[in-house]
Design a protein around this motif. Structure first.
Motif, PDB file in Angstrom:
ATOM      1  N   ASP A 115       0.805  -1.219   0.000  1.00 31.65           N
ATOM      2  CA  ASP A 115       0.000   0.000   0.000  1.00 31.65           C
ATOM      3  C   ASP A 115       0.843   1.277   0.000  1.00 31.65           C
ATOM      4  OD1 ASP A 115      -2.393  -1.297  -0.066  1.00 31.65           O
ATOM      5  OD2 ASP A 115      -2.841  -1.073   2.067  1.00 31.65           O
ATOM      6  N   ALA A 116       2.128   1.160   0.211  1.00 28.56           N
ATOM      7  CA  ALA A 116       2.972   2.362   0.250  1.00 28.56           C
ATOM      8  C   ALA A 116       2.910   3.092  -1.082  1.00 28.56           C
ATOM      9  CB  ALA A 116       4.415   1.982   0.584  1.00 28.56           C
ATOM     10  N   GLY A 117       3.146   4.396  -1.025  1.00 30.44           N
ATOM     11  CA  GLY A 117       3.125   5.208  -2.234  1.00 30.44           C
ATOM     12  C   GLY A 117       4.482   5.334  -2.901  1.00 30.44           C
ATOM     13  N   ALA A 118       5.521   4.924  -2.195  1.00 33.83           N
ATOM     14  CA  ALA A 118       6.873   4.916  -2.763  1.00 33.83           C
ATOM     15  C   ALA A 118       7.725   3.956  -1.944  1.00 33.83           C
ATOM     16  CB  ALA A 118       7.487   6.309  -2.758  1.00 33.83           C
ATOM     17  N   PHE A 119       8.753   3.414  -2.587  1.00 30.43           N
ATOM     18  CA  PHE A 119       9.583   2.391  -1.970  1.00 30.43           C
ATOM     19  C   PHE A 119      11.053   2.798  -2.044  1.00 30.43           C
ATOM     20  CE2 PHE A 119       5.668   0.569  -3.352  1.00 30.43           C
ATOM     21  CZ  PHE A 119       5.317  -0.322  -2.349  1.00 30.43           C
ATOM     22  N   ILE A 120      11.798   2.365  -1.055  1.00 33.75           N
ATOM     23  CA  ILE A 120      13.245   2.588  -1.056  1.00 33.75           C
ATOM     24  C   ILE A 120      13.922   1.245  -0.806  1.00 33.75           C
ATOM     25  CG2 ILE A 120      15.176   3.668   0.183  1.00 33.75           C
ATOM     26  CD1 ILE A 120      13.297   5.985   0.895  1.00 33.75           C
ATOM     27  N   MET A 121      14.978   0.998  -1.536  1.00 31.33           N
ATOM     28  CA  MET A 121      15.741  -0.223  -1.278  1.00 31.33           C
ATOM     29  C   MET A 121      17.219   0.028  -1.560  1.00 31.33           C
ATOM     30  SD  MET A 121      14.820  -2.665  -4.563  1.00 31.33           S
ATOM     31  CE  MET A 121      13.082  -2.221  -4.720  1.00 31.33           C
ATOM     32  N   GLY A 122      18.055  -0.759  -0.926  1.00 27.88           N
ATOM     33  CA  GLY A 122      19.483  -0.708  -1.208  1.00 27.88           C
ATOM     34  C   GLY A 122      19.786  -1.442  -2.503  1.00 27.88           C
ATOM     35  N   ARG A 123      20.970  -1.183  -3.001  1.00 28.02           N
ATOM     36  CA  ARG A 123      21.311  -1.781  -4.279  1.00 28.02           C
ATOM     37  C   ARG A 123      21.411  -3.312  -4.208  1.00 28.02           C
ATOM     38  NH1 ARG A 123      26.620  -1.427  -8.056  1.00 28.02           N
ATOM     39  NH2 ARG A 123      25.481  -1.291 -10.015  1.00 28.02           N
ATOM     40  N   ASN A 124      21.843  -3.837  -3.091  1.00 32.39           N
ATOM     41  CA  ASN A 124      21.963  -5.296  -2.997  1.00 32.39           C
ATOM     42  C   ASN A 124      20.595  -5.963  -2.887  1.00 32.39           C
ATOM     43  OD1 ASN A 124      24.611  -4.614  -2.966  1.00 32.39           O
ATOM     44  ND2 ASN A 124      25.117  -5.683  -1.053  1.00 32.39           N
ATOM     45  N   MET A 125      19.606  -5.222  -2.443  1.00 30.43           N
ATOM     46  CA  MET A 125      18.255  -5.769  -2.497  1.00 30.43           C
ATOM     47  C   MET A 125      17.750  -5.738  -3.934  1.00 30.43           C
ATOM     48  SD  MET A 125      14.799  -4.884  -0.404  1.00 30.43           S
ATOM     49  CE  MET A 125      13.222  -5.552  -1.014  1.00 30.43           C
ATOM     50  N   PHE A 126      18.150  -4.715  -4.660  1.00 25.01           N
ATOM     51  CA  PHE A 126      17.701  -4.595  -6.053  1.00 25.01           C
ATOM     52  C   PHE A 126      18.300  -5.696  -6.930  1.00 25.01           C
ATOM     53  CE2 PHE A 126      18.162  -2.523 -10.327  1.00 25.01           C
ATOM     54  CZ  PHE A 126      16.811  -2.409 -10.619  1.00 25.01           C
ATOM     55  N   GLY A 127      19.534  -6.051  -6.658  1.00 25.97           N
ATOM     56  CA  GLY A 127      20.130  -7.083  -7.504  1.00 25.97           C
ATOM     57  C   GLY A 127      21.545  -7.431  -7.137  1.00 25.97           C
ATOM     58  N   PRO A 128      22.119  -8.363  -7.869  1.00 29.78           N
ATOM     59  CA  PRO A 128      23.459  -8.860  -7.555  1.00 29.78           C
ATOM     60  C   PRO A 128      24.584  -8.074  -8.239  1.00 29.78           C
ATOM     61  CG  PRO A 128      22.527 -10.207  -9.277  1.00 29.78           C
ATOM     62  CD  PRO A 128      21.508  -9.147  -8.953  1.00 29.78           C
ATOM     63  N   VAL A 129      24.238  -7.085  -9.083  1.00 27.88           N
ATOM     64  CA  VAL A 129      25.279  -6.349  -9.794  1.00 27.88           C
ATOM     65  C   VAL A 129      26.033  -5.457  -8.802  1.00 27.88           C
ATOM     66  CG1 VAL A 129      25.786  -4.777 -11.709  1.00 27.88           C
ATOM     67  CG2 VAL A 129      23.824  -6.341 -11.868  1.00 27.88           C
ATOM     68  N   ARG A 130      27.345  -5.530  -8.820  1.00 26.79           N
ATOM     69  CA  ARG A 130      28.181  -4.665  -7.978  1.00 26.79           C
ATOM     70  C   ARG A 130      28.985  -3.736  -8.880  1.00 26.79           C
ATOM     71  NH1 ARG A 130      25.083  -6.890  -5.283  1.00 26.79           N
ATOM     72  NH2 ARG A 130      25.366  -8.234  -3.475  1.00 26.79           N
ATOM     73  N   GLY A 131      29.429  -2.623  -8.341  1.00 25.23           N
ATOM     74  CA  GLY A 131      30.233  -1.691  -9.129  1.00 25.23           C
ATOM     75  C   GLY A 131      29.413  -1.106 -10.272  1.00 25.23           C
ATOM     76  N   GLU A 132      30.037  -0.896 -11.426  1.00 30.46           N
ATOM     77  CA  GLU A 132      29.338  -0.324 -12.576  1.00 30.46           C
ATOM     78  C   GLU A 132      28.187  -1.223 -13.036  1.00 30.46           C
ATOM     79  OE1 GLU A 132      29.823   2.657 -13.857  1.00 30.46           O
ATOM     80  OE2 GLU A 132      31.454   3.039 -12.435  1.00 30.46           O
ATOM     81  N   TRP A 133      27.192  -0.590 -13.662  1.00 31.74           N
ATOM     82  CA  TRP A 133      26.054  -1.337 -14.233  1.00 31.74           C
ATOM     83  C   TRP A 133      26.540  -1.986 -15.529  1.00 31.74           C
ATOM     84  CZ3 TRP A 133      22.079  -1.984 -11.122  1.00 31.74           C
ATOM     85  CH2 TRP A 133      21.818  -1.016 -10.145  1.00 31.74           C
ATOM     86  N   ASP A 134      27.175  -3.134 -15.419  1.00 30.42           N
ATOM     87  CA  ASP A 134      27.868  -3.727 -16.559  1.00 30.42           C
ATOM     88  C   ASP A 134      27.019  -4.759 -17.297  1.00 30.42           C
ATOM     89  OD1 ASP A 134      27.829  -5.639 -14.628  1.00 30.42           O
ATOM     90  OD2 ASP A 134      30.011  -5.907 -14.510  1.00 30.42           O
TER      91      ASP A 134
END
Lengths: 205, 205
Positions: A63-82
């Motif tokens: 129900d939230a109107g906006a979400f925040i997450m850390g990059r490691n929650m978003f995915g396994p990519v580290r460093g540059e978006w390669d």
């Protein structure tokens, strides 16, 4: 005239010893070594295998109107978006709202189906919260994790409500919720036991 | 013919971040810096200030036939027994049964009023458990803490049931329950919310 604004809540599933993820996250295993068989998240079985029973708690997150997450929650990519990576949640993510991803690596927004747009914020947690608040309007802002991100918000005094879903096993190692956070006074708002999970909601004073 | 023996349970009160005691235990402050004003245990307010509401959980602890505790739970004396000390619980302790205190320093048993006798065990956790089982007969053995002691029993696979009472604040530092314990599979037996505490009971598999 009072302006209504939503609250900022953190919502995270933890093991009985307080870990929100095990070690060794990979693309196949978003929660690392969390004790499962590798085909899914053992920590989040309450959401996926017992969704009906836990519908109220799931809806309160979404129900939230906006979400925040850390990059490691978003995915396994580290460093540059390669490589292409748009989260673990497919083309039509369950958020249906703007989701702000904390990262050190700038990237253009990604508009997904169903109303979710990923925004990549490179100037810190307070900037991300300001953007999320603006996007959410009168609705709540959800800080989804991981623990490292949530702990930063808790330590900064930016969280109004903390929801913990305590799963019935221990991990022994991983990323721990509330680690490195100065002492907090909490008010127990509710506590509910379901089949294999306990839902705890605290107001942070 | 089946012999009935009691179970071994651990029962401990923790902060929302998993600490069973803060730092800096003293004679005046058995639980160290636990966020209270120094006149009592903030962690254990559920037992003392809200005893009626939590009678069932308190009785489940005291129904045990024998008790085990670490030396730091027993008192603030470190090293040799260099001064009289018979626990924090006065002349008539609430245990009314044998209570085994783990220590490296031998000492004769202390018989208190009301059926409590303190026995001092110097040959380790398994020896203490064997003595406690023998004393308890068909009744349960309670491992009361502190966390260091309970964690040793959990790591050794000697605990059948784990009861956590989660208090609504965090400590940020102290002695943490389940720290250093290998991953455990738990079965959520019950979960009950009271006014300012959540009681969780797990069977340890």
């Amino acid at each position: 005239m009072t302006e209504t604004i939503g609250k900022v809540f953190g919502d995270i599933t933890v093991s009985a010893d307080g870990y929100s993820a095990g070690l060794d996250q990979t693309e196949e295993r978003p929660f690392g070594a969390d004790g499962g068989d590798g085909t899914g998240s053992k920590l989040h079985a309450w959401m996926f295998d017992h969704a009906d029973e836990n519908r109220a708690e799931i809806d309160l997150i979404l129900d939230a109107g906006a979400f925040i997450m850390g990059r490691n929650m978003f995915g396994p990519v580290r460093g540059e978006w390669d490589r292409p990576w748009n989260g673990w949640w497919g083309e039509d993510p369950p958020f249906h709202a703007p989701a702000f991803v904390l990262t050190h690596h700038a990237r253009d927004p990604e508009q997904m189906k169903g109303g979710t747009t990923y925004h990549f914020v490179t100037d810190g947690i307070e900037a991300a919260l300001a953007e999320a608040r603006a996007a959410a309007g009168a609705r709540d802002v959800a800080i989804l994790g991981g623990a490292t991100t949530l702990n930063q918000y808790l330590a900064a005094g930016l969280v109004d409500e903390l929801r913990l879903h305590i799963a019935p096993f221990t991990l022994g190692a991983g990323t721990r919720v509330l680690a490195g956070v100065p002492p907090l006074q909490l008010e127990q708002v509710s506590s509910r036991a379901a089949t294999a999970i306990t839902h705890l909601t605290y107001r942070v004073r």
